[in-house]
Enzyme design. Structure first.
Site, mmCIF file in Angstrom:
data_model
loop_
_atom_site.group_PDB
_atom_site.id
_atom_site.type_symbol
_atom_site.label_atom_id
_atom_site.label_comp_id
_atom_site.label_asym_id
_atom_site.label_seq_id
_atom_site.Cartn_x
_atom_site.Cartn_y
_atom_site.Cartn_z
ATOM 1 C CB CYS A 1 12.915 64.125 36.763
ATOM 2 S SG CYS A 1 12.151 63.192 35.452
ATOM 3 C CD GLN B 1 6.910 57.466 37.024
ATOM 4 O OE1 GLN B 1 7.161 58.597 37.421
ATOM 5 N NE2 GLN B 1 7.462 56.956 35.944
ATOM 6 C CG ASP C 1 10.137 58.756 39.770
ATOM 7 O OD1 ASP C 1 11.125 58.094 39.415
ATOM 8 O OD2 ASP C 1 9.751 59.777 39.173
ATOM 9 C CG HIS D 1 14.669 61.691 40.273
ATOM 10 N ND1 HIS D 1 13.346 61.785 40.592
ATOM 11 C CD2 HIS D 1 14.730 61.385 38.945
ATOM 12 C CE1 HIS D 1 12.627 61.561 39.497
ATOM 13 N NE2 HIS D 1 13.439 61.324 38.492
ATOM 14 C CG HIS E 1 15.695 59.358 35.787
ATOM 15 N ND1 HIS E 1 14.693 60.293 35.695
ATOM 16 C CD2 HIS E 1 16.717 59.846 35.057
ATOM 17 C CE1 HIS E 1 15.104 61.290 34.926
ATOM 18 N NE2 HIS E 1 16.316 61.045 34.518
#
Lengths: 608, 608
Positions: B292, B339, B341, B343, B474
């Protein structure tokens, strides 16, 4: 075929010219500023430099006087005299002249090379007098008058540490551009000026390709969404090529225990490029500088028969090198980068084929991206210094011969460099020249390694059931994705080929009434996976076209009354600045084909 | 709809049963080994455990006696009595009983919760006497006789540190499986036994999917070529989905300056999970535990208008968490993992749509892979403890209401957990149940965050030209590729769907004369990008079939006289063990379609 021909001789002559000019530069500096301490001054790819410790700082304002003095020295038609001195005499000579750096150099030469004498060269003036002396191994012009006075130029000054060590004295480095002719110097200066306009750091900011953040850290660029597209396209492309060529992949972590890097030898031989270790669990971890040790462990995890070889393990592996924080910048000088790395484990009889495969892949990759000007350099061991190298003389000869054979089979010209091999094996370097005639060594293609398979006790079972050690080659085509993208941005001046462009198409409806048709086209293109932006009519058409050009979007599509009525589009090719009208269907099928085939040049808007 | 229904009541009853059983376990242990120090004993997803400090070690041999004692206590039909004590009285109570861990717990409760009294529960025996006392907040059965004596079983002992701190006392943890009925216990034990057979560490080794190397380090698994194929297929698939759903990508480094993690708050709130810092350039670097902070810097690098939102930044980001080296293993308990991931930065009015988008993507991904049994958990803040949370009460209510609305709009059942939110925002967790009825929380879908945008001063320009702070979420669908692959290996018992299988097809010519046709088929399939191995006739057909089965290759293709003559193939489906004869063309087109459509179940060889 090896180049033993005219181009080698030319390179040698240019080297002598530039090296001699460095002497001239130092002589001139001592003349103008007598208290100056001199150090070293090697030739570089566009001229030479010399590092000085001046008593008071110098600046660009001093360049004209320095250049004038250099020309004066050249006009004196000085020659060189070679002197061989005992180490103690040489040390006394330089002590008397209050040149402590030269004294230090002599002490190091004596210590490292275990010699008792050193060589230096004296410049001899028109009346036979000694005008300047420097400690060097030679390689000069016969007479300074061979240096054309209109083909060199003092370029810049910069700070540099003595021996690159930030704990030592800070010196002043003077850079000089030098060429055989005035025309070549002018071409170089023009290229340099042109290249500065397309600095990837400037274009990267304008095009939102990457982010440098103080709080993240120096030399740790991040690829922003538009830059990430370029990397993904390059990754997808080379992954596809590698799969077709029988490579397999691995994913390995960015850290490893220090023991792993002791085993590989990196902690002993590469320590200065490794980040400080991280202490955890009463153990030490290394932020990985190279992927090879991990790949050795992957190879070892399974038994291998001679029939399984070659094993080609590829990884887009992110590695970290501890460059000095003051020396990093942009995408080309970084601390963290991702290699398109691979390690090939093979039998001796597979080596030539593997080398040819790597060369073939490299040329395919570079040519597709518009790099067509290459130099190949074959780095060999020096048989006179056998002790510097690991592996048997027989293996070295075999590997070098195989590299030569592969180059020969592919009818490639190359330069041989005896003594340029790493201690663990010979290699071929490919040096590309970009659109501004700058040379870049991007990948390693390939590097033979006798060290790593031995250190990791790798083996395979041969046809007689016996354990044999495989030969290993490292290779990376792009080298580092970050650096490659940096070079590519400049090489193509931000105007990427369609398939690589972060935004491929901008759609510009002329007015309100054309928005519906424009959105239809946008949806159509997006469905095909084309990267489109919609520039609505809030701004004037002229302003939107300028915006599209500034963003370097390959095609700007204008939709007005006529286009909507006739089911055509007006296509503006941003690179050629030409504009053509084509039927929508033809436009779509043409760009789809150009993208699929990774065409370097656009097919639409070449001529009006 | 929120489940306020029977399933909630059932979960509550089971929780009480298991919690009560933990009291019984501790009471029994004290009875058998009076000097034992007791600590804590919470319910877990299959029963409960209790941590003890025994005077002498216990083992599996002690289980029968312990179980017998537990049953005896249950048969006594004990009840619970709630006592509220002043902190000083409570401390005295436990000091007198020489239970130092309980004294420490009381001191902490008083300190952390700023209370003056503590609650504890006494077990009351048949004659009204106190049989056992434990410090707890309650949630028990009315009478111990409600616990079915044939539906629990002591499973195992393990070491555990007091408070998870390796510098504190090492305790003995006793695990008990407990269910409402004997049938459910038996089902659980059967599943557990079955799952053990398909342990991903065993299958991973057999199938050469990943490598654990002592010298690389604990918790740092490497994906070997066959495992790397699974990850690449998962990556390609989700990348394609994300692109279609309007995500953009970033590439960020694995390290960042400590200042970055001070700014994000990780160094204060997540420190124990971060690797020891690395000291470089008179600065400190963090091996990134989360992506992040880097993504915040990417968002900040460009100005954003309300029209540009939502901005969805995705990355396959490799992160490192400092788990204890003794507690890592396989792919599911690791220190380094990647991950999937992302955002999402958005306006408040975009929130519901984004949540629905994330839920939709999650269900699509999980269902495609054969996970069909889900529980959704909505973690909310506790309005009575406002000071624990960042962000205004209004924002919290809005976010929670929006999460509920999105769940409602998608007609999803869920459980609400008041007080379960992180300090920075509410979230939805998706818990999947695998083929052995084990629960896994894999991804976070989504986690609202009011903290990070404020700390990084993120903003966008709204329609009135004013700066506004975007809302951030997230989200990770797979969570960690490594852990997900580990779970998937076990869930599908190593029998991956065709599109994911590391090797998709094995070709087995019956004899010499069929090799030519077999190689033709191999070349044909390879050209289509199918992953094929050729098992030549050096071994008997039966042995080769067993080898293909052991490697869990979905289809084994047998080519003999009849097949070559009739242009058919005999296809053996390794999962169903069924064998069918199909024309070559039909075979090729069917597998191509199954791969393209990422079919979970094979189309060929379902029935003979």
């Amino acid at each position: 075929m090896a180049k033993n021909s005219s181009s080698d001789a030319q390179a040698d002559a240019l080297h002598k010219l530039r090296h001699s000019l460095a002497h001239v530069l130092a002589q001139a500096a001592l003349k103008l500023w007598p208290g100056t301490k001199i150090t070293i001054g090697p030739p570089i790819d566009y001229g030479c430099y010399y590092d000085f410790l001046f008593e008071s700082p110098i600046s660009e304002d001093d360049f004209p006087a320095l250049e004038k003095e250099m020309k004066k020295i050249i006009h004196q038609a000085q020659t060189f005299r070679r002197d061989e001195l005992s180490a103690s005499n040489a040390k006394k000579f330089w002590k008397d002249r209050q040149q402590p750096f030269k004294v230090e150099l002599i002490e190091d030469i004596v210590k490292n090379e275990r010699v008792k004498t050193v060589t230096q060269y004296a410049n001899i003036g028109p009346t036979g007098e000694e005008t300047f002396v420097d400690l060097c191994r030679g390689g000069h012009v016969e007479n300074l008058k061979e240096i054309p006075v209109d083909a060199f130029k003092i370029m810049s000054v910069a700070g540099a540490y003595w021996r690159g060590d930030e704990k030592r004295e800070q010196l002043t480095r003077i850079y000089v551009a030098a060429f055989p002719t005035k025309v070549e110097l002018e071409q170089y200066l023009k290229n340099r000026e042109e290249a500065a306009k397309y600095d990837h750091r400037v274009l990267g900011r304008e095009m939102h390709l990457f982010v440098l953040s103080e709080i993240v850290g120096p030399g740790l660029p991040m690829l922003a969404p538009r830059g990430a597209i370029i990397r993904q396209e390059l990754e997808n492309w080379i992954r596809e090529e590698l799969k077709r060529r029988g490579y397999s992949f691995a994913y390995t972590p960015n850290i490893g225990r220090a023991d792993l890097y002791k085993k590989s030898g990196h902690l002993d031989f590469f320590r200065e490029n490794i980040f400080p270790l991280l202490e955890a669990d009463d153990s030490q971890y290394v932020l990985k500088p190279m992927n090879c040790p991990h790949h050795m462990e992957v190879y070892k995890s399974e038994p291998h028969s001679y029939r399984d070889l070659p094993v080609r393990i590829a990884e887009f592996g992110t590695v970290y090198r501890y460059e000095k924080s003051g020396q990093v910048g942009g995408l080309t000088r970084v601390r963290g980068f991702t290699q398109d790395d691979a390690h090939i484990l093979m039998r001796p009889d597979q080596m030539q084929q593997e080398i040819e495969g790597i060369l073939d892949l490299s040329f395919h990759i570079y040519r597709t991206l518009g790099f067509n000007d290459f130099t190949l350099r074959l780095s060999l061991h020096d048989p006179a210094k056998r002790k510097q190298y690991v592996g048997s003389e027989e293996n070295w000869r075999m590997a070098e011969e195989t590299l030569r054979k592969a180059l020969g089979a592919m009818k490639l010209s190359y330069v041989e460099g005896v003594g340029e091999a790493a201690f663990y094996g010979p290699k071929i370097d490919l040096i590309v020249r970009d659109a501004f005639s700058r040379e870049w060594q991007l990948g390693t293609i390939p590097q033979v390694d006798y060290n790593m398979p031995a250190r990791f006790h790798l083996h395979y079972i041969d046809e007689h059931g016996e354990k044999k050690q495989p030969i290993m080659m490292h290779r990376a085509i792009f080298g580092s994705f970050e650096r490659f993208i940096g070079v590519l941005i400049e090489h193509c001046k931000g105007l990427f080929p369609l398939w690589l462009a972060p935004v491929q198409i901008a759609i510009l409806p002329v007015a309100d009434v054309h928005e519906h048709a424009a959105h239809d086209l946008e949806a159509r293109l997006k469905k095909e996976g084309i990267r489109v932006v919609f520039l609505d009519h809030a701004e004037s058409l002229g302003k939107r076209i300028r915006e599209g050009e500034q963003q370097r979007i390959p095609y700007l599509i204008v939709l007005g009354d006529r286009e909507v009525r006739e089911r055509t589009v007006t296509v503006r090719n941003v690179k050629t600045k030409k504009q053509v009208v084509v039927p929508v269907e033809e436009f779509v099928s043409t760009i789809m084909r150009d993208i699929r085939e990774r065409k370097l040049e656009a097919s639409i808007g070449i001529s009006t």
